[in-house]
Design a protein around this motif. Structure first.
Motif, PDB file in Angstrom:
ATOM      1  N   SER A 208      83.062 -15.072   3.108  1.00  0.00           N
ATOM      2  CA  SER A 208      84.344 -14.993   3.807  1.00  0.00           C
ATOM      3  C   SER A 208      84.236 -14.247   5.137  1.00  0.00           C
ATOM      4  N   SER A 209      83.088 -13.603   5.379  1.00  0.00           N
ATOM      5  CA  SER A 209      82.880 -12.883   6.639  1.00  0.00           C
ATOM      6  C   SER A 209      81.960 -13.705   7.523  1.00  0.00           C
ATOM      7  N   TYR A 210      82.550 -14.433   8.456  1.00  0.00           N
ATOM      8  CA  TYR A 210      81.801 -15.357   9.300  1.00  0.00           C
ATOM      9  C   TYR A 210      82.344 -15.305  10.726  1.00  0.00           C
ATOM     10  N   ALA A 211      81.655 -15.981  11.627  1.00  0.00           N
ATOM     11  CA  ALA A 211      82.085 -16.018  13.027  1.00  0.00           C
ATOM     12  C   ALA A 211      82.487 -17.433  13.425  1.00  0.00           C
ATOM     13  N   GLU A 212      83.330 -17.509  14.453  1.00  0.00           N
ATOM     14  CA  GLU A 212      83.698 -18.798  15.030  1.00  0.00           C
ATOM     15  C   GLU A 212      84.090 -18.606  16.491  1.00  0.00           C
ATOM     16  N   MET A 213      83.756 -19.577  17.312  1.00  0.00           N
ATOM     17  CA  MET A 213      84.138 -19.536  18.715  1.00  0.00           C
ATOM     18  C   MET A 213      85.601 -19.928  18.850  1.00  0.00           C
ATOM     19  N   ILE A 214      86.343 -19.162  19.663  1.00  0.00           N
ATOM     20  CA  ILE A 214      87.753 -19.495  19.861  1.00  0.00           C
ATOM     21  C   ILE A 214      88.031 -20.016  21.264  1.00  0.00           C
ATOM     22  N   ASP A 215      87.073 -19.818  22.189  1.00  0.00           N
ATOM     23  CA  ASP A 215      87.261 -20.284  23.564  1.00  0.00           C
ATOM     24  C   ASP A 215      85.884 -20.364  24.219  1.00  0.00           C
ATOM     25  N   GLU A 216      85.625 -21.428  24.940  1.00  0.00           N
ATOM     26  CA  GLU A 216      84.307 -21.618  25.556  1.00  0.00           C
ATOM     27  C   GLU A 216      84.071 -20.699  26.749  1.00  0.00           C
ATOM     28  N   ALA A 217      85.104 -20.027  27.218  1.00  0.00           N
ATOM     29  CA  ALA A 217      85.003 -19.151  28.399  1.00  0.00           C
ATOM     30  C   ALA A 217      84.481 -19.920  29.610  1.00  0.00           C
ATOM     31  N   ASP A 218      84.876 -21.178  29.719  1.00  0.00           N
ATOM     32  CA  ASP A 218      84.453 -22.027  30.838  1.00  0.00           C
ATOM     33  C   ASP A 218      85.441 -21.923  31.991  1.00  0.00           C
ATOM     34  N   TRP A 219      85.812 -20.682  32.285  1.00  0.00           N
ATOM     35  CA  TRP A 219      86.720 -20.418  33.387  1.00  0.00           C
ATOM     36  C   TRP A 219      86.218 -19.191  34.136  1.00  0.00           C
ATOM     37  N   ASP A 220      87.012 -18.688  35.038  1.00  0.00           N
ATOM     38  CA  ASP A 220      86.544 -17.657  35.978  1.00  0.00           C
ATOM     39  C   ASP A 220      86.492 -16.277  35.320  1.00  0.00           C
ATOM     40  N   ILE A 221      85.451 -16.062  34.520  1.00  0.00           N
ATOM     41  CA  ILE A 221      85.289 -14.770  33.862  1.00  0.00           C
ATOM     42  C   ILE A 221      83.796 -14.479  33.697  1.00  0.00           C
ATOM     43  N   GLY A 222      83.442 -13.212  33.780  1.00  0.00           N
ATOM     44  CA  GLY A 222      82.049 -12.809  33.640  1.00  0.00           C
ATOM     45  C   GLY A 222      81.943 -11.307  33.526  1.00  0.00           C
TER      46      GLY A 222
ATOM     47  N   LYS B 272      79.583  -2.074  30.911  1.00  0.00           N
ATOM     48  CA  LYS B 272      79.780  -3.484  31.225  1.00  0.00           C
ATOM     49  C   LYS B 272      81.139  -3.649  31.869  1.00  0.00           C
ATOM     50  N   VAL B 273      81.168  -4.307  32.997  1.00  0.00           N
ATOM     51  CA  VAL B 273      82.403  -4.470  33.763  1.00  0.00           C
ATOM     52  C   VAL B 273      82.890  -5.908  33.617  1.00  0.00           C
ATOM     53  N   LEU B 274      83.989  -6.067  32.914  1.00  0.00           N
ATOM     54  CA  LEU B 274      84.595  -7.386  32.748  1.00  0.00           C
ATOM     55  C   LEU B 274      85.346  -7.719  34.031  1.00  0.00           C
ATOM     56  N   CYS B 275      85.071  -8.904  34.564  1.00  0.00           N
ATOM     57  CA  CYS B 275      85.663  -9.256  35.866  1.00  0.00           C
ATOM     58  C   CYS B 275      85.792 -10.768  35.987  1.00  0.00           C
ATOM     59  N   ARG B 276      86.467 -11.170  37.049  1.00  0.00           N
ATOM     60  CA  ARG B 276      86.437 -12.579  37.413  1.00  0.00           C
ATOM     61  C   ARG B 276      85.070 -12.846  38.032  1.00  0.00           C
ATOM     62  N   LEU B 277      84.395 -13.879  37.553  1.00  0.00           N
ATOM     63  CA  LEU B 277      83.040 -14.162  38.030  1.00  0.00           C
ATOM     64  C   LEU B 277      83.024 -14.392  39.533  1.00  0.00           C
ATOM     65  N   SER B 278      84.109 -14.937  40.069  1.00  0.00           N
ATOM     66  CA  SER B 278      84.197 -15.197  41.505  1.00  0.00           C
ATOM     67  C   SER B 278      84.237 -13.910  42.326  1.00  0.00           C
ATOM     68  N   GLN B 279      84.562 -12.775  41.699  1.00  0.00           N
ATOM     69  CA  GLN B 279      84.622 -11.485  42.387  1.00  0.00           C
ATOM     70  C   GLN B 279      83.457 -10.561  42.021  1.00  0.00           C
ATOM     71  N   ALA B 280      82.519 -11.056  41.233  1.00  0.00           N
ATOM     72  CA  ALA B 280      81.443 -10.210  40.729  1.00  0.00           C
ATOM     73  C   ALA B 280      80.544  -9.672  41.846  1.00  0.00           C
ATOM     74  N   GLU B 281      80.269 -10.486  42.837  1.00  0.00           N
ATOM     75  CA  GLU B 281      79.408 -10.036  43.935  1.00  0.00           C
ATOM     76  C   GLU B 281      80.080  -8.913  44.727  1.00  0.00           C
ATOM     77  N   GLU B 282      81.380  -9.041  44.948  1.00  0.00           N
ATOM     78  CA  GLU B 282      82.132  -8.000  45.658  1.00  0.00           C
ATOM     79  C   GLU B 282      82.110  -6.696  44.867  1.00  0.00           C
ATOM     80  N   ILE B 283      82.277  -6.804  43.549  1.00  0.00           N
ATOM     81  CA  ILE B 283      82.248  -5.619  42.689  1.00  0.00           C
ATOM     82  C   ILE B 283      80.852  -5.008  42.677  1.00  0.00           C
ATOM     83  N   LYS B 284      79.841  -5.849  42.646  1.00  0.00           N
ATOM     84  CA  LYS B 284      78.462  -5.353  42.662  1.00  0.00           C
ATOM     85  C   LYS B 284      78.181  -4.552  43.931  1.00  0.00           C
ATOM     86  N   LYS B 285      78.693  -5.007  45.061  1.00  0.00           N
ATOM     87  CA  LYS B 285      78.485  -4.286  46.321  1.00  0.00           C
ATOM     88  C   LYS B 285      79.092  -2.888  46.275  1.00  0.00           C
ATOM     89  N   ALA B 286      80.233  -2.769  45.611  1.00  0.00           N
ATOM     90  CA  ALA B 286      80.850  -1.446  45.466  1.00  0.00           C
ATOM     91  C   ALA B 286      79.972  -0.534  44.617  1.00  0.00           C
TER      92      ALA B 286
END
Length: 325
Positions: free
Chosen positions: A162-176, A288-302
């Motif tokens: 009864s203790s198992y895992a399952e994917m609920i979202d592919e995260a195929d959007w702007d997140i990283g 670990k910094v959760l961010c929009r993947l499109s803004q990751a480079e800007e955050i990395k520079k900071a």
């Protein structure tokens, strides 16, 4: 088939797993939720051992000692018993993630090993079924059997299936994530020891299951709606509650280092400047910094104003284990 090789990716928990209710079956006190990352992974080759009557295990080019081999052999025994094939194997594993540094190396390692065992021994378990086996090597490996956002259900009582895992979202959007390497060395206090000490001595731990359930209930619809700020706020608060519970243990302990606090403050400064990002930490000093993947480079520079670029890794969402040879 005489050999098989699988790659599995690590995952970072956004709703944390901290504590077992059954140590032998690796059944967790709470459910948890994670995001699989594509930049950190383990590759494991499993082959029949024709040179010895015993299992052998090589990790990152080093032959491991008897204690490590015994743990791996116990894990593989589950697949031997299930298949009826009682043959010795050689395991060759390479971690592309620092080991035991709070970056979930055990998650990718046992997810890769479970996948390879399932293939070599011909047990043909589904990913859901396989996650109940991967859990016996490392709790977080349960989630690394899937990509994207994955929930590990705590299950009922001592019912292992009864203790198992399952994917609920592919995260195929702007997140990283931006991973900030504070310290790549093996941590002084293992997760297992830290969990047991926290459960036994922290007065805050009795509240932990209740607050995790509330966070999980809130974050799942936020993921479905791709509501990034809500996802980030819940994840950051959940991580801080876990670490507050750990710090409250007696004697007190912490996985933080001074630079961990520096990284947290950078994230807060970025938010004040209008860049949405949120931090999370597991049982280790790395942030670990959760961010929009499109803004990751800007955050990395900071972050590069305080940390060298070789200590900063941008990662997008990862997928489940796959066969590479």
């Amino acid at each position: 088939m005489d050999t098989t090789t699988y790659r599995a990716y690590t995952n970072i928990a956004l709703i944390k797993y901290w504590g077992k209710r059954n140590k032998e079956l690796f059944l967790p006190v709470t459910s948890s939720l994670s995001l699989t990352l594509n930049e950190f992974y383990t590759e494991t080759t499993l082959e029949w051992n024709t040179q010895s009557n015993e299992d052998t295990f090589t990790l990152d080019g080093q032959i491991l000692d008897i204690n490590a081999i015994e743990k791996v052999s116990r894990f593989i025994n589950m697949f031997r018993d299930l298949s009826g094939i009682h043959r010795p194997v050689h395991v060759k594993s390479t971690n592309h993630v620092p080991t035991a540094a709070g970056l979930a190396s055990s998650a990718s390692a046992f997810a890769a090993l479970a996948s390879a065992c399932n293939d070599l021994f011909g047990t043909n378990l589904s990913n859901k079924e396989l996650s109940t086996y991967a859990r016996r090597g490392s709790g977080s490996a349960t989630r690394s059997l899937f990509g994207g956002f994955t929930v590990w259900h705590k299950g009922i009582g001592d019912e292992s299936d009864s203790s198992y895992a399952e994917m609920i979202d592919e995260a195929d959007w702007d997140i990283g994530m931006l991973v900030v390497m504070i310290n790549k060395e093996q941590k002084k206090i293992s997760s297992r020891v830290g969990m047991e000490h926290t459960i036994k001595t922290s007065p805050f731990y009795k509240l932990w299951p209740e607050t995790v359930a509330e966070d999980l209930e809130a974050i799942i619809p936020a993921i479905e709606n791709r509501d990034f700020p809500t996802i980030g706020q819940i994840a950051e608060h959940n991580a801080m509650k876990m670490h507050a519970t750990i710090i409250a243990a007696d004697p007190s302990m912490t996985y933080w280092e001074p630079e961990s606090l520096t990284a947290m403050n950078i994230v807060r400064d970025l938010r004040e400047a209008g860049i949405p990002c949120y931090f999370t930490m597991d049982a280790g000093p790395n942030v670990k910094v959760l961010c929009r993947l499109s803004q990751a480079e800007e955050i990395k520079k900071a972050f590069e104003k305080h940390f060298s670029s070789d200590r900063l890794v941008i990662s997008g969402p990862g997928k489940g284990p796959h066969k590479i040879s």
